[in-house]
Design a protein around this motif. Sequence first.
Motif, PDB file in Angstrom:
ATOM      1  N   GLY A 234       9.963  26.437  -1.082  1.00 40.70           N
ATOM      2  CA  GLY A 234      11.475  26.819  -0.678  1.00 40.70           C
ATOM      3  C   GLY A 234      11.963  27.650  -1.866  1.00 40.70           C
ATOM      4  N   TRP A 235      12.934  28.468  -1.519  1.00 39.58           N
ATOM      5  CA  TRP A 235      13.581  29.190  -2.653  1.00 39.58           C
ATOM      6  C   TRP A 235      14.983  29.952  -2.061  1.00 39.58           C
ATOM      7  CZ3 TRP A 235       9.985  30.750   1.034  1.00 39.58           C
ATOM      8  CH2 TRP A 235       9.975  31.637   2.037  1.00 39.58           C
ATOM      9  N   PRO A 236      15.798  30.228  -2.804  1.00 38.59           N
ATOM     10  CA  PRO A 236      17.207  30.395  -2.314  1.00 38.59           C
ATOM     11  C   PRO A 236      17.384  31.423  -1.213  1.00 38.59           C
ATOM     12  CG  PRO A 236      17.179  30.110  -4.876  1.00 38.59           C
ATOM     13  CD  PRO A 236      15.716  30.173  -4.340  1.00 38.59           C
ATOM     14  N   ALA A 237      18.307  31.373  -0.655  1.00 38.70           N
ATOM     15  CA  ALA A 237      18.561  32.317   0.568  1.00 38.70           C
ATOM     16  C   ALA A 237      19.028  33.612   0.064  1.00 38.70           C
ATOM     17  CB  ALA A 237      19.332  31.507   1.850  1.00 38.70           C
ATOM     18  N   GLY A 238      18.714  34.525   1.084  1.00 33.61           N
ATOM     19  CA  GLY A 238      19.503  36.028   0.470  1.00 33.61           C
ATOM     20  C   GLY A 238      18.265  36.950   0.148  1.00 33.61           C
ATOM     21  N   TYR A 239      16.960  36.660   0.135  1.00 35.56           N
ATOM     22  CA  TYR A 239      15.968  37.491  -0.191  1.00 35.56           C
ATOM     23  C   TYR A 239      15.360  37.915   0.919  1.00 35.56           C
ATOM     24  CZ  TYR A 239      16.789  35.866  -4.870  1.00 35.56           C
ATOM     25  OH  TYR A 239      17.478  35.529  -6.199  1.00 35.56           O
ATOM     26  N   LEU A 240      15.370  37.460   2.190  1.00 33.06           N
ATOM     27  CA  LEU A 240      14.762  37.831   3.248  1.00 33.06           C
ATOM     28  C   LEU A 240      15.917  38.600   4.138  1.00 33.06           C
ATOM     29  CD1 LEU A 240      12.983  34.532   4.589  1.00 33.06           C
ATOM     30  CD2 LEU A 240      12.018  36.761   3.040  1.00 33.06           C
ATOM     31  N   HIS A 241      14.981  39.493   4.523  1.00 30.88           N
ATOM     32  CA  HIS A 241      15.930  40.427   5.842  1.00 30.88           C
ATOM     33  C   HIS A 241      15.313  40.507   7.094  1.00 30.88           C
ATOM     34  CE1 HIS A 241      18.150  41.983   2.145  1.00 30.88           C
ATOM     35  NE2 HIS A 241      17.010  42.023   1.487  1.00 30.88           N
ATOM     36  N   LEU A 242      15.549  39.533   7.861  1.00 27.22           N
ATOM     37  CA  LEU A 242      14.805  39.097   9.016  1.00 27.22           C
ATOM     38  C   LEU A 242      15.500  40.086  10.029  1.00 27.22           C
ATOM     39  CD1 LEU A 242      14.912  35.481   8.969  1.00 27.22           C
ATOM     40  CD2 LEU A 242      13.075  36.950   8.069  1.00 27.22           C
ATOM     41  N   LYS A 243      14.570  40.553  11.151  1.00 27.00           N
ATOM     42  CA  LYS A 243      15.170  41.385  12.116  1.00 27.00           C
ATOM     43  C   LYS A 243      15.705  40.493  13.240  1.00 27.00           C
ATOM     44  CE  LYS A 243      11.873  45.232  11.227  1.00 27.00           C
ATOM     45  NZ  LYS A 243      10.996  45.936  11.762  1.00 27.00           N
ATOM     46  N   PRO A 244      16.682  40.925  13.809  1.00 26.20           N
ATOM     47  CA  PRO A 244      17.259  40.177  15.035  1.00 26.20           C
ATOM     48  C   PRO A 244      15.940  39.759  15.917  1.00 26.20           C
ATOM     49  CG  PRO A 244      18.804  41.863  14.504  1.00 26.20           C
ATOM     50  CD  PRO A 244      17.552  42.097  13.648  1.00 26.20           C
ATOM     51  N   SER A 245      15.912  38.582  16.381  1.00 30.03           N
ATOM     52  CA  SER A 245      14.891  38.250  17.479  1.00 30.03           C
ATOM     53  C   SER A 245      15.363  38.639  18.823  1.00 30.03           C
ATOM     54  CB  SER A 245      14.576  36.754  17.300  1.00 30.03           C
ATOM     55  OG  SER A 245      13.667  36.407  18.286  1.00 30.03           O
ATOM     56  N   ASN A 246      14.429  38.797  19.586  1.00 34.67           N
ATOM     57  CA  ASN A 246      14.747  39.057  21.166  1.00 34.67           C
ATOM     58  C   ASN A 246      14.592  38.075  21.988  1.00 34.67           C
ATOM     59  OD1 ASN A 246      15.265  41.881  20.701  1.00 34.67           O
ATOM     60  ND2 ASN A 246      13.016  42.367  21.002  1.00 34.67           N
ATOM     61  N   SER A 247      14.125  36.692  21.297  1.00 36.57           N
ATOM     62  CA  SER A 247      13.870  35.622  21.865  1.00 36.57           C
ATOM     63  C   SER A 247      15.302  34.959  22.183  1.00 36.57           C
ATOM     64  CB  SER A 247      13.094  34.640  21.114  1.00 36.57           C
ATOM     65  OG  SER A 247      13.134  33.463  21.647  1.00 36.57           O
ATOM     66  N   LEU A 248      15.485  34.536  23.445  1.00 37.79           N
ATOM     67  CA  LEU A 248      16.667  34.007  23.782  1.00 37.79           C
ATOM     68  C   LEU A 248      16.670  32.525  22.937  1.00 37.79           C
ATOM     69  CD1 LEU A 248      19.273  33.588  25.531  1.00 37.79           C
ATOM     70  CD2 LEU A 248      17.746  32.164  27.132  1.00 37.79           C
ATOM     71  N   TRP A 249      15.906  31.726  22.857  1.00 39.05           N
ATOM     72  CA  TRP A 249      15.884  30.471  21.918  1.00 39.05           C
ATOM     73  C   TRP A 249      16.258  30.547  20.488  1.00 39.05           C
ATOM     74  CZ3 TRP A 249      16.492  25.757  22.170  1.00 39.05           C
ATOM     75  CH2 TRP A 249      16.259  24.834  20.969  1.00 39.05           C
ATOM     76  N   ASP A 250      15.642  31.777  19.875  1.00 41.03           N
ATOM     77  CA  ASP A 250      15.950  32.090  18.818  1.00 41.03           C
ATOM     78  C   ASP A 250      17.322  32.676  18.427  1.00 41.03           C
ATOM     79  OD1 ASP A 250      13.443  31.702  17.967  1.00 41.03           O
ATOM     80  OD2 ASP A 250      12.508  33.601  17.905  1.00 41.03           O
ATOM     81  N   ARG A 251      17.962  33.126  19.576  1.00 43.24           N
ATOM     82  CA  ARG A 251      19.353  33.666  19.400  1.00 43.24           C
ATOM     83  C   ARG A 251      20.314  32.452  19.735  1.00 43.24           C
ATOM     84  NH1 ARG A 251      19.722  38.856  23.101  1.00 43.24           N
ATOM     85  NH2 ARG A 251      17.868  37.745  24.348  1.00 43.24           N
ATOM     86  N   LEU A 252      19.755  31.348  20.314  1.00 47.66           N
ATOM     87  CA  LEU A 252      20.702  30.335  20.670  1.00 47.66           C
ATOM     88  C   LEU A 252      20.672  29.299  19.319  1.00 47.66           C
ATOM     89  CD1 LEU A 252      19.898  29.472  24.448  1.00 47.66           C
ATOM     90  CD2 LEU A 252      21.993  30.316  23.214  1.00 47.66           C
ATOM     91  N   VAL A 253      19.478  29.448  18.711  1.00 44.50           N
ATOM     92  CA  VAL A 253      19.406  28.342  17.318  1.00 44.50           C
ATOM     93  C   VAL A 253      20.601  28.338  16.616  1.00 44.50           C
ATOM     94  CG1 VAL A 253      18.009  27.808  15.270  1.00 44.50           C
ATOM     95  CG2 VAL A 253      17.091  27.800  17.729  1.00 44.50           C
ATOM     96  N   PRO A 254      21.020  29.702  16.035  1.00 43.64           N
ATOM     97  CA  PRO A 254      22.158  29.591  15.072  1.00 43.64           C
ATOM     98  C   PRO A 254      23.456  29.180  15.689  1.00 43.64           C
ATOM     99  CG  PRO A 254      20.999  31.739  15.098  1.00 43.64           C
ATOM    100  CD  PRO A 254      20.528  30.850  16.114  1.00 43.64           C
ATOM    101  N   VAL A 255      23.453  29.197  16.973  1.00 39.88           N
ATOM    102  CA  VAL A 255      25.038  28.752  17.873  1.00 39.88           C
ATOM    103  C   VAL A 255      24.656  27.109  17.857  1.00 39.88           C
ATOM    104  CG1 VAL A 255      25.974  28.913  19.626  1.00 39.88           C
ATOM    105  CG2 VAL A 255      25.136  30.990  18.897  1.00 39.88           C
ATOM    106  N   LEU A 256      23.404  26.761  18.263  1.00 40.51           N
ATOM    107  CA  LEU A 256      23.350  25.231  18.344  1.00 40.51           C
ATOM    108  C   LEU A 256      23.667  24.652  17.161  1.00 40.51           C
ATOM    109  CD1 LEU A 256      20.412  25.430  20.814  1.00 40.51           C
ATOM    110  CD2 LEU A 256      22.752  25.061  21.418  1.00 40.51           C
ATOM    111  N   LEU A 257      23.256  25.280  15.912  1.00 39.84           N
ATOM    112  CA  LEU A 257      23.563  24.518  14.712  1.00 39.84           C
ATOM    113  C   LEU A 257      25.055  24.304  14.398  1.00 39.84           C
ATOM    114  CD1 LEU A 257      21.042  26.732  12.236  1.00 39.84           C
ATOM    115  CD2 LEU A 257      20.474  24.250  13.266  1.00 39.84           C
ATOM    116  N   TRP A 258      25.855  24.712  15.295  1.00 43.99           N
ATOM    117  CA  TRP A 258      27.144  24.149  15.192  1.00 43.99           C
ATOM    118  C   TRP A 258      27.683  23.169  15.810  1.00 43.99           C
ATOM    119  CZ3 TRP A 258      30.198  26.100  10.926  1.00 43.99           C
ATOM    120  CH2 TRP A 258      29.659  27.230  10.186  1.00 43.99           C
TER     121      TRP A 258
END
Length: 609
Positions: A234-258
């Motif tokens: 594990g390492w501090p966040a901010g060093y990865l530049h992930l491309k937006p996923s086209n998966s519906l589930w991957d797009r829903l996960v950040p919303v479901l975290l709230w």
Amino acid sequence: MRARHIFVPPGCARATLLAFFVIGALAFSLPSLSSAQDSANRIRSFDAVLTIRADGSLDVTEELTIQLAGASKEIVRDLSLRDDGARNGSNKLDVNILAVTDENGDPIRTEEESTDDGWTRRLRIRIPGAANGDRRISIRYRVAGATHPANIGRTFAGLDDMRWNVTGKVDMPIDSLRVRVVLPSGARPIRTTVYAGAGEFAARGATTGKNGNEVSFALPRGLPPHEEIAIEVGWPAGYLHLKPSNSLWDRLVPVLLWWPLLLPLIAFTVAYRVWDKTGRDPKEKSQVVRYEPVDGVSPAGLGKLVSGERESQMRLFSATLVDLAVRGFLRIEETTPNILLTLTKDVTAIAQSMLHGESGRIDYIIHFARPRSEWKGLKWHEERLLDGLISAAPSTGDTKRDSVRVSMLWNKFYVSVPEIIEAIEFELVSKGYYRTRPGSVRRRWALYASPALVGILVSWFSGAFYDLAWWRLSDDPLANGRVPQSDDKFLLGILVSALILAGFGAIMPSRSVVGARVREAGLGFKEFLGRVDAMPSVELFERYLPYAIAFGVQSSWAHAFENVYVTAPDWYTAPMGGDFSASTFGHRISDLCISAASSMSSRPSESRD
């Protein structure tokens, strides 16, 4: 006993000797078979380099030194596609084989196949050259989606992480294992753990080293076939530049975290429905000016019904105090603080009273005009107020308590306040103006909110304990002395829910239909007391003065009698000097109310909530 001789024909003897020879040969061959099994194919060294790219993918290079034995020149390498670090179930990783080469960098013939219902990628590698001896091969492949962004599930706050099954289910023993993980440029490892098998058990004997953005793992001991080794970094966040996923589930996960923020919405919905059903006051009708109070309702009761919780409860006490004086139960004397006289009684109360603004310059003596045996026709809250005054009055031995200074109520009278307020509310409930006593309703809703507030503290401390325990168990030193913290979304949801419940508790006490109509009548009477210009009748002044105090319009009410009310009342004594003035008297009454409210509500600091 005679020995028996068995005749064996010559041909049978030859066959018997041949059978014994074959059995003996097999017996002597068993050790050699065992030795052949011990010297089967094995991995002398398993070295892997895992490079985490900025896009979140993982480049893996495996350098294997293999000892070949026997005639077989084929080895099998199984790559697990199961994402062991996934927080939303088992995810299948996307693995792309880049190259399989020999020690000279030449490609090796490799066949790929899928097993285990698609969860394992099997590589059949044909080793060139002689069958016996050590061979070095290199396997390079790329894994997409092996990294996991911070704050997914229950992780250390602000950390990205990667978990990878290094060995898979290798069908050969491994003599030594070394793994080096290269993080994105500038990143520093915070968490490092080695797991044995697919479970959550730390591998025995594993060592870890860190150097800049690299972390190395070593397992000197040998591994039997099919034993899996996984690592997590594990390492501090901010060093990865992930491309937006086209998966519906991957797009829903950040919303479901709230999702914890749905708790306030649920609390608001439930509380609003309860308030709409049982806590909403009946719809108000038009108010008409009323020239007399509601029959049978005390000034404190009518003031409480009209103002609810918007006005100070102490104003109701002052109105009751003046009402008892008007009715002959008390007599009020205006005076200046006599420190020499009261020094031996309560010097602290006198000093504190003198420090409280304008009301501190004048003190008031409340005389008890009637003994308890003559308390006829009093309501419950009026009796409780008289009892509180008498309890605060000074006494020496058997000396009768016949008066008390308002300044001496300081830090004494407060013990009677809850009981008096409860008595005022009981009067309104007994007349059917409230469905339930307002104080009990508010306390009940405060109890509804209190578990949420307690839950905040419990969740925070338990979360911190969980993180600290995980850190201890996984033996992960924290960089720069950082303290692990749990996700705060749940705590925020609980806090907002508690505030919503407490807010609805303040407006939940509701009046009945009869209470709503009486309140409208009280508002009409308040309009009359506050806007009257001149009054020809002197009798109304003292009769309605307690109601004016309860409504907070006593100055306006006194001004209306400026040229009519010219004689001081019998129940109030003051060295005013000159002619009596109703306006001046109104200001003195206001000062009395302020002084009495301040002294009655004061309490010792250790008694305050």
